[in-house]
Scaffold this motif. Structure first.
Motif, PDB file in Angstrom:
ATOM      1  N   ARG A 202      -4.202   9.613  -1.391  1.00 43.32           N
ATOM      2  CA  ARG A 202      -5.057   8.431  -1.435  1.00 43.32           C
ATOM      3  C   ARG A 202      -4.231   7.175  -1.199  1.00 43.32           C
ATOM      4  N   HIS A 203      -4.735   6.288  -0.347  1.00 46.52           N
ATOM      5  CA  HIS A 203      -4.079   5.019  -0.059  1.00 46.52           C
ATOM      6  C   HIS A 203      -4.607   3.952  -1.020  1.00 46.52           C
ATOM      7  N   ASP A 204      -3.685   3.282  -1.671  1.00 48.41           N
ATOM      8  CA  ASP A 204      -4.048   2.214  -2.601  1.00 48.41           C
ATOM      9  C   ASP A 204      -2.807   1.372  -2.859  1.00 48.41           C
TER      10      ASP A 204
ATOM     11  N   GLU B  23       0.741   5.755  -0.350  1.00 46.66           N
ATOM     12  CA  GLU B  23      -0.076   6.968  -0.317  1.00 46.66           C
ATOM     13  C   GLU B  23       0.463   7.948  -1.357  1.00 46.66           C
TER      14      GLU B  23
ATOM     15  N   THR C  48       0.837  -1.194   0.000  1.00 46.30           N
ATOM     16  CA  THR C  48       0.000   0.000   0.000  1.00 46.30           C
ATOM     17  C   THR C  48       0.876   1.249   0.000  1.00 46.30           C
TER      18      THR C  48
END
Length: 353
Positions: free
Chosen positions: A118-120, A114, A112
Motif C-alpha cells: 500500500r502506498h501512503d 510502499e 510516500t
C-alpha cells in the motif's frame, strides 16, 4: 597559630565497624528478600509488557579527505564567489548530526512509501503499523490519526502537532527508534532502526541512509554548486556578447562595398577589439569553470554502502528475567543500606542517652 592534631582512626576499628554494620544489615535478611522481590518483580513485569522489536542496521562509510578543495576556493575567490561549505571537510560526527535533524526527518516522514503493498505517507505507515493511534490516543488529542498531505505548509495545526509528536518519538523516546554509531577503529557509520514491525524497520533504516546521503551532499555542495553555476552564466553571457559582435562585424562588411570611409574603419576596429577582448575573457572563464568543476568533485561527499538490512530480521524479545535479576540485586542493596541507616540512627540515639 597552633594546629590541632588530627586523631587517626586505627584500621582495626574501621574493619570492626564495617563488620558490625554488615551483620546488622544481614540480620534483616527478610527485608533484603522483600526489597529484591518487590523491585525485581516490578521491573520484570514492566519489561514483560514491552512490545517485540525488530532492529535493522545500515552500515556505510563517508570519505573524509578532500582533494582540490583549496584549488576550487582559489579559483572561485578570484571571482569573489567563495569556496563553499565543502572546505570544512566531512567529519563522521558532522554527518551523523544530520541524520536526526528536523528537516531531514520531515522529508522522510512526509514522503510516500510502499509498505504492505500500500502506498501512503511514511508517517501514516509508522503510526498504523506501530499501533500508536490507540496507544497515544490520537483521536482524543488531535481528532485525527493520520496526515492528509505531504505539504508541510498545507498541514493543519493538529496535523503539525502530530508531526512534531512523531519526530519527538523518533529522536527522544526511550525505545530509541533511531540509533547512531561511529566505529573508532574502522570509521564505519551505522544507522539502526528499531521499531515494532519488521518491514518498517528495514525501510526506516535504508531510507534514512539514502535521505542522509542526498541531504548531506546537497548541504555540503550547495553553495559551491551555486558558485559554479554563476561562472557558467558568466561564460554564457560572454559567448552571447562575442556572437553579437561577430555578427555586427560581418554585417558591416557585407553592407559596405568599400571600407574607405574613416567612420566605417573606426567602427570595424571597435567591433574587432570587442570580439578580441570578449574572446580572451571567455577563454579564461571557461578554463576556470572546468577547473572549478574538477576541483569540486574532490570534496563532494561520497557515501559507500557497506551493509544493508534484509528480511527476515531476528526479533528482540523482552527479557523480564534478566531485568528482574538485575533490579532484584539493586532492591536488596537498597534494603541493606536502609537497614544500616536504621542501625546507625539507633546507635546515635542510644549514645545520647
Amino acid at each position: 597559630m597552633e594546629q590541632v592534631p588530627v586523631k587517626e582512626i586505627p584500621l582495626r576499628d574501621v574493619i570492626l565497624t564495617l563488620q558490625t554494620y554488615g551483620r546488622a544489615g544481614l540480620r534483616g535478611w527478610p527485608w533484603l528478600l522483600l526489597g529484591a522481590l518487590l523491585l525485581g518483580g516490578l521491573q520484570a513485569w514492566r519489561v514483560n509488557q514491552e512490545a517485540v522489536f525488530y532492529e535493522a542496521a545500515t552500515v556505510f562509510v563517508v570519505n573524509k579527505q578532500q582533494s582540490g578543495g583549496n584549488a576550487l576556493g582559489s579559483v572561485l575567490g578570484r571571482f569573489g564567489l567563495g569556496g563553499g561549505a565543502g572546505d570544512t571537510g566531512h567529519s563522521p560526527k558532522r554527518v551523523m548530526a544530520f541524520a536526526t535533524s528536523r528537516q531531514l526527518l520531515h522529508r522522510l516522514l512526509l514522503d510516500t512509501a510502499e509498505l504492505g503493498g500500500r502506498h501512503d505517507l511514511f508517517i501514516n505507515h509508522l503510526i498504523e503499523q506501530s499501533g500508536f493511534a490507540e496507544e497515544w490516543k490520537l483521536q482524543e488529542l488531535y481528532g485525527l490519526d493520520r496526515l492528509s498531505t505531504n505539504q508541510l505548509d498545507s498541514l493543519s495545526r493538529q496535523e503539525r502537532s502530530l508531526l512534531k509528536m512523531v519526530y519527538a518519538y523518533l529522536t527522544l523516546d526511550p525505545e530509541k527508534p533511531i540509533q547512531k554509531d561511529i566505529s573508532d577503529e574502522t570509521g564505519m557509520l551505522t544507522i539502526t532502526a528499531r521499531t515494532r514491525n519488521e518491514a518498517l524497520s528495514i525501510y526506516l533504516s535504508t531510507a534514512l541512509y539514502h535521505y542522509l546521503s542526498d541531504f548531506y551532499t546537497e548541504e555540503s555542495t550547495g553553495q559551491s554548486l551555486a558558485s559554479v553555476e554563476r561562472l557558467k552564466a558568466r561564460a554564457d553571457s560572454l559567448l552571447t556578447e562575442i556572437n553579437r559582435a561577430e555578427y555586427q562585424l560581418a554585417n558591416l562588411a557585407d553592407t559596405q562595398l568599400s571600407l574607405t570611409r574613416q567612420r566605417d574603419q573606426v567602427r570595424r576596429l571597435q567591433l574587432q577589439r570587442q570580439v578580441n577582448i570578449a574572446t580572451l575573457a571567455y577563454g579564461e572563464v571557461v578554463r576556470n569553470l572546468e577547473t572549478a568543476k574538477f576541483a569540486m568533485d574532490g570534496f563532494t561527499p561520497f557515501f559507500q554502502l557497506v551493509d544493508a538490512p534484509f528480511s527476515p530480521l531476528r526479533p528482540a524479545y523482552p527479557q523480564p528475567l534478566k531485568a528482574g535479576i538485575r533490579w532484584g540485586i539493586i532492591g536488596a542493596l537498597l534494603a541493606f543500606l536502609g537497614l544500616c541507616a536504621v542501625f546507625l540512627y539507633r546507635n546515635i540515639m542510644h549514645s545520647d542517652d
